[in-house]
Design a protein around this motif. Structure first.
Motif, PDB file in Angstrom:
ATOM      1  N   LEU A  18      16.844  24.769 -27.477  1.00 15.18           N
ATOM      2  CA  LEU A  18      17.088  24.605 -26.119  1.00 15.18           C
ATOM      3  C   LEU A  18      18.135  25.380 -24.788  1.00 15.18           C
ATOM      4  N   GLY A  19      18.071  25.994 -24.016  1.00 16.58           N
ATOM      5  CA  GLY A  19      18.878  26.587 -23.368  1.00 16.58           C
ATOM      6  C   GLY A  19      20.184  25.232 -22.248  1.00 16.58           C
ATOM      7  N   GLU A  20      20.699  25.998 -22.227  1.00 16.60           N
ATOM      8  CA  GLU A  20      22.093  24.916 -21.262  1.00 16.60           C
ATOM      9  C   GLU A  20      21.161  24.313 -20.252  1.00 16.60           C
ATOM     10  N   ASP A  21      20.783  25.306 -19.690  1.00 19.17           N
ATOM     11  CA  ASP A  21      19.516  24.834 -18.471  1.00 19.17           C
ATOM     12  C   ASP A  21      19.051  23.387 -18.495  1.00 19.17           C
ATOM     13  N   ASP A  22      17.997  23.870 -19.895  1.00 22.58           N
ATOM     14  CA  ASP A  22      17.114  22.961 -20.921  1.00 22.58           C
ATOM     15  C   ASP A  22      17.822  21.018 -20.954  1.00 22.58           C
ATOM     16  N   ARG A  23      19.201  20.976 -21.787  1.00 19.77           N
ATOM     17  CA  ARG A  23      20.312  20.367 -22.154  1.00 19.77           C
ATOM     18  C   ARG A  23      20.251  19.704 -20.351  1.00 19.77           C
ATOM     19  N   ALA A  24      20.602  20.338 -19.154  1.00 19.38           N
ATOM     20  CA  ALA A  24      21.380  19.594 -18.338  1.00 19.38           C
ATOM     21  C   ALA A  24      20.008  19.113 -17.688  1.00 19.38           C
ATOM     22  N   GLN A  25      18.535  19.048 -17.735  1.00 20.61           N
ATOM     23  CA  GLN A  25      17.690  18.741 -17.032  1.00 20.61           C
ATOM     24  C   GLN A  25      16.957  17.147 -17.891  1.00 20.61           C
ATOM     25  N   GLY A  26      18.422  17.225 -19.371  1.00 20.40           N
ATOM     26  CA  GLY A  26      18.528  16.210 -20.141  1.00 20.40           C
ATOM     27  C   GLY A  26      17.221  15.990 -21.614  1.00 20.40           C
ATOM     28  N   TRP A  27      16.879  17.277 -22.090  1.00 20.60           N
ATOM     29  CA  TRP A  27      15.911  17.431 -22.616  1.00 20.60           C
ATOM     30  C   TRP A  27      17.061  17.400 -24.127  1.00 20.60           C
ATOM     31  N   THR A  28      16.884  16.617 -25.127  1.00 23.67           N
ATOM     32  CA  THR A  28      16.846  16.797 -26.581  1.00 23.67           C
ATOM     33  C   THR A  28      16.233  17.492 -27.810  1.00 23.67           C
ATOM     34  N   ASP A  29      17.083  17.859 -28.579  1.00 26.47           N
ATOM     35  CA  ASP A  29      16.341  19.044 -29.514  1.00 26.47           C
ATOM     36  C   ASP A  29      14.565  17.751 -30.310  1.00 26.47           C
ATOM     37  N   ASP A  30      15.451  16.470 -30.642  1.00 31.57           N
ATOM     38  CA  ASP A  30      14.639  15.779 -30.930  1.00 31.57           C
ATOM     39  C   ASP A  30      13.373  15.405 -30.003  1.00 31.57           C
ATOM     40  N   LEU A  31      13.722  15.502 -28.372  1.00 28.70           N
ATOM     41  CA  LEU A  31      12.606  14.950 -27.446  1.00 28.70           C
ATOM     42  C   LEU A  31      11.590  16.450 -27.877  1.00 28.70           C
ATOM     43  N   ARG A  32      12.502  17.592 -27.500  1.00 26.97           N
ATOM     44  CA  ARG A  32      11.786  19.153 -27.699  1.00 26.97           C
ATOM     45  C   ARG A  32      10.456  18.570 -28.284  1.00 26.97           C
ATOM     46  N   ARG A  33      11.325  18.375 -29.831  1.00 27.02           N
ATOM     47  CA  ARG A  33      10.091  18.271 -31.179  1.00 27.02           C
ATOM     48  C   ARG A  33       9.451  17.493 -30.936  1.00 27.02           C
ATOM     49  N   GLU A  34       9.255  16.328 -30.496  1.00 30.06           N
ATOM     50  CA  GLU A  34       8.418  15.493 -30.593  1.00 30.06           C
ATOM     51  C   GLU A  34       7.388  15.946 -28.975  1.00 30.06           C
ATOM     52  N   VAL A  35       7.543  16.282 -28.372  1.00 28.81           N
ATOM     53  CA  VAL A  35       6.806  16.873 -27.422  1.00 28.81           C
ATOM     54  C   VAL A  35       6.065  18.103 -27.236  1.00 28.81           C
ATOM     55  N   GLN A  36       6.574  18.863 -28.234  1.00 25.80           N
ATOM     56  CA  GLN A  36       5.348  20.101 -28.470  1.00 25.80           C
ATOM     57  C   GLN A  36       4.646  19.162 -29.927  1.00 25.80           C
ATOM     58  N   GLU A  37       5.062  18.726 -31.023  1.00 24.22           N
ATOM     59  CA  GLU A  37       4.173  17.536 -31.450  1.00 24.22           C
ATOM     60  C   GLU A  37       3.089  17.385 -31.538  1.00 24.22           C
ATOM     61  N   GLU A  38       3.070  16.441 -29.836  1.00 26.02           N
ATOM     62  CA  GLU A  38       1.850  15.402 -29.548  1.00 26.02           C
ATOM     63  C   GLU A  38       1.225  16.763 -29.002  1.00 26.02           C
ATOM     64  N   ILE A  39       1.606  18.159 -27.793  1.00 23.83           N
ATOM     65  CA  ILE A  39       0.516  18.824 -27.917  1.00 23.83           C
ATOM     66  C   ILE A  39       0.056  19.016 -28.640  1.00 23.83           C
ATOM     67  N   SER A  40       0.604  19.379 -29.661  1.00 25.93           N
ATOM     68  CA  SER A  40       0.215  20.632 -31.057  1.00 25.93           C
ATOM     69  C   SER A  40      -1.308  19.696 -31.585  1.00 25.93           C
ATOM     70  N   ILE A  41      -0.640  18.546 -31.668  1.00 26.38           N
ATOM     71  CA  ILE A  41      -1.512  17.405 -32.514  1.00 26.38           C
ATOM     72  C   ILE A  41      -3.371  17.397 -31.305  1.00 26.38           C
ATOM     73  N   SER A  42      -3.001  17.203 -30.237  1.00 23.69           N
ATOM     74  CA  SER A  42      -4.145  17.758 -29.082  1.00 23.69           C
ATOM     75  C   SER A  42      -4.868  19.021 -29.564  1.00 23.69           C
ATOM     76  N   ARG A  43      -4.152  19.898 -29.168  1.00 22.09           N
ATOM     77  CA  ARG A  43      -4.494  21.660 -29.409  1.00 22.09           C
ATOM     78  C   ARG A  43      -5.205  21.605 -30.147  1.00 22.09           C
ATOM     79  N   SER A  44      -5.041  20.687 -31.684  1.00 21.20           N
ATOM     80  CA  SER A  44      -5.796  21.552 -33.530  1.00 21.20           C
ATOM     81  C   SER A  44      -6.854  20.436 -33.014  1.00 21.20           C
ATOM     82  N   VAL A  45      -7.132  18.798 -32.732  1.00 23.64           N
ATOM     83  CA  VAL A  45      -7.625  18.499 -32.014  1.00 23.64           C
ATOM     84  C   VAL A  45      -9.317  19.360 -31.454  1.00 23.64           C
TER      85      VAL A  45
END
Length: 94
Positions: A18-45
């Motif tokens: 995450l960059g500074e702008d991303d963090r300022a917009q409310g992103w956290t490392d955990d949220l980023r990983r969780e959303v990435q995982e959710e999208i990755s699962i859909s992609r795999s399906v």
């Protein structure tokens, strides 16, 4: 742009730190990983079972972003585009 390409781009972007702008917009490392995982699962399906499975996916990524109070920006736009693409593809199959 194809649905799997949109998902690939989102997964790749969400793997980056995450960059500074991303963090300022409310992103956290955990949220980023969780959303990435959710999208990755859909992609795999979709890769394993075909894009016909989009009608069975129920993405609620916009609600997730709202609940986490993520502000508009680069990553949020990308995640919302993933959801829009999944919903649009599902509609073409019904």
């Amino acid at each position: 742009m194809g649905l799997l390409v949109v998902l690939d781009e989102a997964v790749a972007a969400l793997k980056d730190p995450l960059g500074e702008d991303d963090r300022a917009q409310g992103w956290t490392d955990d949220l980023r990983r969780e959303v990435q995982e959710e999208i990755s699962i859909s992609r795999s399906v979709l890769r394993r079972h075909g894009v016909g499975m989009t009608r069975h996916l129920r993405p609620r990524l916009d609600e997730w972003m709202a609940r986490e109070d993520v502000q508009p920006g680069r990553l949020r736009d990308l995640v919302v585009e993933v959801q829009r693409s999944l919903v649009a593809e599902a509609r073409t199959l019904t």
